[in-house]
Design a protein around this motif. Structure first.
Motif, short mmCIF file in Angstrom:
data_model
loop_
_atom_site.label_atom_id
_atom_site.label_comp_id
_atom_site.label_asym_id
_atom_site.label_seq_id
_atom_site.Cartn_x
_atom_site.Cartn_y
_atom_site.Cartn_z
N CYS A 76 47.02 24.89 40.00
CA CYS A 76 47.69 26.09 39.48
C CYS A 76 47.47 27.29 40.38
CB CYS A 76 47.20 26.39 38.06
SG CYS A 76 45.44 26.74 37.92
N ILE A 77 48.38 28.26 40.22
CA ILE A 77 48.24 29.55 40.90
C ILE A 77 48.45 30.67 39.89
CG2 ILE A 77 48.97 28.69 43.16
CD1 ILE A 77 51.69 30.01 42.67
N ILE A 78 47.97 31.85 40.24
CA ILE A 78 48.12 33.05 39.42
C ILE A 78 48.90 34.07 40.24
CG2 ILE A 78 46.91 34.92 38.22
CD1 ILE A 78 44.44 32.95 38.18
N VAL A 79 49.92 34.66 39.63
CA VAL A 79 50.69 35.71 40.31
C VAL A 79 50.73 36.92 39.38
CG1 VAL A 79 52.84 36.33 41.45
CG2 VAL A 79 52.11 33.93 41.42
N ASP A 80 50.01 37.98 39.76
CA ASP A 80 49.90 39.16 38.90
C ASP A 80 49.44 40.34 39.76
OD1 ASP A 80 49.07 41.13 36.93
OD2 ASP A 80 49.00 39.49 35.47
N ASP A 81 50.11 41.47 39.64
CA ASP A 81 49.75 42.62 40.48
C ASP A 81 48.52 43.36 39.97
OD1 ASP A 81 51.35 43.51 38.24
OD2 ASP A 81 51.53 45.46 39.24
N GLU A 82 48.05 43.05 38.77
CA GLU A 82 46.87 43.72 38.21
C GLU A 82 45.61 42.92 38.53
OE1 GLU A 82 47.31 44.46 34.05
OE2 GLU A 82 49.41 45.04 34.25
N GLU A 83 44.68 43.55 39.21
CA GLU A 83 43.46 42.86 39.63
C GLU A 83 42.65 42.36 38.43
OE1 GLU A 83 39.49 43.58 42.43
OE2 GLU A 83 41.05 45.11 42.32
N LEU A 84 42.53 43.19 37.38
CA LEU A 84 41.76 42.79 36.21
C LEU A 84 42.40 41.59 35.50
CD1 LEU A 84 40.69 46.23 34.69
CD2 LEU A 84 39.26 44.59 35.91
N ALA A 85 43.72 41.60 35.45
CA ALA A 85 44.43 40.49 34.81
C ALA A 85 44.22 39.20 35.60
CB ALA A 85 45.91 40.81 34.69
N ARG A 86 44.28 39.30 36.93
CA ARG A 86 44.04 38.12 37.78
C ARG A 86 42.62 37.60 37.57
NH1 ARG A 86 46.30 41.28 41.81
NH2 ARG A 86 44.33 41.42 42.94
N ALA A 87 41.68 38.52 37.51
CA ALA A 87 40.28 38.13 37.35
C ALA A 87 40.06 37.42 36.01
CB ALA A 87 39.37 39.36 37.45
#
Length: 238
Positions: free
Chosen positions: A9-20
């Protein structure tokens, strides 16, 4: 996909906290393998083009390209779970065959629920549900209930925009937020087939072909022009 293989899987999100947060959740699920986390769709594009990815956690609102625009641009799509602060995008997500949408802030319980849905679809895509035999039922979420609907009870399935109606042998109609395209991937292909842009039917319930219709009990189901050749081949092999 075998039961030993991990879901890449991969994560695509511009918010650092959301990615974390999603990265932390992924690390807690032994069946998931994180290939990468990206702050923009453009960063994720290369890995999608060069690496087999099973599942993508995709934010919707991003500055350069929205998740919806990005998803529409992909020729080969992984299974997708939207992560969003905007629940009003849910219906559009279902039209794009997104497996689930997680509203921020995402809880671990809701995350696991979404991963379970994605896992089921991925296993069905590869014809391996993780057991020695394929399940003889489908799980349907409708009317604030969860139905275990036996495949043998389905007369036919009708689609209308982002909803589908399951018509059963005992006269029931169950309406759920779902897409026929996604059902095509989930339902076993040796048992069900799509005969029209709006209909999926169980092959063994078709007793009569009349003109451009198949008859299931007393119900006439139209055969779409683009589905006719495959329908006749499946119903009249040889």
């Amino acid at each position: 996909m075998s039961t030993q293989q991990k879901i890449r899987c991969i994560i695509v999100d511009d918010e650092e906290l959301a990615r974390a947060l999603i990265k932390e959740y992924v690390s807690k699920i032994p069946t998931l393998e994180l290939v990468g986390a990206y702050k923009s769709p453009l960063e994720a594009m290369e890995v999608l083009q060069t690496t087999p990815i099973d599942l993508m956690f995709l934010d919707i609102q991003m500055p350069e390209l929205t998740g919806i625009q990005f998803l529409k641009s992909l020729e080969k799509k992984p299974v997708v779970i939207f992560t969003t602060a905007y629940p009003e995008y849910a219906l559009e997500g279902y039209e794009l065959d997104v497996v689930d949408y997680l509203v921020k802030p995402v809880s671990i319980e809701r995350f696991i629920h979404g991963v379970n849905k994605a896992t089921k679809i991925l296993h069905n895509k590869t014809g391996n549900s993780g057991t020695t035999s394929q399940p003889d039922f489908i799980v349907v979420h409708a009317d604030h209930k969860i139905y275990r609907l036996p495949l043998a009870d389905i007369l036919y399935i009708e689609g209308l925009r982002e909803y589908v109606s399951y018509f059963t042998a005992d006269g029931k109609r169950i309406i759920a937020l779902e897409s026929l395209k996604k059902l095509e991937e989930i339902l076993p292909s040796h048992m069900f087939m799509r005969v029209h842009k709006s209909y999926i039917v169980p092959i063994n319930r078709v007793r009569v072909i009349e003109g451009n219709m198949v008859m299931i009990e007393k119900k006439g189901i139209p055969i779409g022009a683009s589905y006719k050749e495959a329908t006749l081949k499946a119903l009249m092999p040889g």
